[in-house]
Design a protein around this motif. Structure first.
Motif, PDB file in Angstrom:
ATOM      1  N   PRO A  51      45.095  42.638  40.493  1.00  0.00           N
ATOM      2  CA  PRO A  51      44.304  41.684  41.272  1.00  0.00           C
ATOM      3  C   PRO A  51      45.068  41.221  42.510  1.00  0.00           C
ATOM      4  N   GLY A  52      44.386  41.253  43.638  1.00  0.00           N
ATOM      5  CA  GLY A  52      44.988  40.839  44.902  1.00  0.00           C
ATOM      6  C   GLY A  52      45.558  41.985  45.713  1.00  0.00           C
ATOM      7  N   GLN A  53      45.590  43.180  45.153  1.00  0.00           N
ATOM      8  CA  GLN A  53      46.132  44.326  45.875  1.00  0.00           C
ATOM      9  C   GLN A  53      45.242  44.658  47.077  1.00  0.00           C
ATOM     10  N   GLU A  72      40.180  44.990  48.770  1.00  0.00           N
ATOM     11  CA  GLU A  72      41.014  44.196  47.883  1.00  0.00           C
ATOM     12  C   GLU A  72      40.564  44.460  46.458  1.00  0.00           C
ATOM     13  N   THR A  74      39.982  42.895  43.285  1.00  0.00           N
ATOM     14  CA  THR A  74      39.827  41.474  42.967  1.00  0.00           C
ATOM     15  C   THR A  74      39.984  41.165  41.485  1.00  0.00           C
TER      16      THR A  74
END
Length: 153
Positions: A51-53, A72, A74
Motif C-alpha cells: 500500500p502506498g507504492q 498508486e 492503495t
C-alpha cells in the motif's frame, strides 16, 4: 462524468502462492501487456506491491503518442486482492481491483476496472469508438499471455 466498468475472470492453473508472486510483482506487468502499448516502467522501487507504492510508466495507447501514467497501489490483502488507482494519466478515473480466489485445481483471477474519461461528450464518444475496444483487446492479450505462462503446462 460517465463511469464505465470492465470485468474479466480467468482460471489460472497455479497455486495461490505462485499466482500471487507473479501478479504482485510490477516487474511482470510488461510480460502481460501488448507490445503495441509501448509499455515501459520508468520509476519503481523494485519491491513487490505494498500500500502506498507509486509506479510510473510510459504508454502509447493511441497513434504511438507517449503518455505518462502514474498509479498508486492503495490496498493489498496478501494472496487475496490488491487495488491500483491512477494518480496521473489519460483517465479521469482508473480504479483496478485484482482478486485471487484459490480453488481446488488453481486460482480464479478476477479483474474489475472502473474508469472514466475526460472531456464529457467527447470522452463518451472516444469510449464508444476506441477506448472500450482497446481495453477489451488489452485484457484478451493478457488472458492469452497468462494462459501461455500458467496454463500450457
Amino acid at each position: 462524468m460517465k463511469v464505465y466498468s470492465k470485468k474479466t475472470v480467468q482460471k489460472v492453473n497455479a497455486s495461490i502462492e505462485d499466482c500471487w508472486t507473479f501478479f504482485s510483482s510490477p516487474r511482470n506487468l510488461q510480460k502481460i501487456t501488448p507490445n503495441s502499448m509501448g509499455f515501459q516502467i520508468t520509476d519503481f522501487d523494485e519491491k513487490n506491491m505494498y500500500p502506498g507504492q507509486i509506479i510510473q510508466y510510459k504508454v502509447s495507447p493511441l497513434l504511438g503518442i507517449k503518455l505518462t501514467w502514474v498509479t498508486e497501489i492503495t490496498i493489498v490483502e496478501h494472496q487475496r486482492y490488491f487495488i491500483d488507482e491512477q494518480r496521473f494519466g489519460p483517465y479521469t478515473l482508473w480504479h483496478h481491483k485484482h482478486f485471487f480466489e484459490p480453488v481446488e485445481d488453481g486460482v480464479i483471477m478476477t479483474d474489475l476496472v472502473h474508469y472514466a474519461l475526460p472531456l464529457g461528450f467527447i470522452g463518451r464518444i472516444m469510449n464508444a469508438l476506441v477506448v472500450k475496444n482497446k481495453l477489451k483487446a488489452i485484457f484478451e492479450y493478457r488472458e492469452k499471455k497468462v494462459n501461455e505462462i500458467f496454463n500450457s503446462k
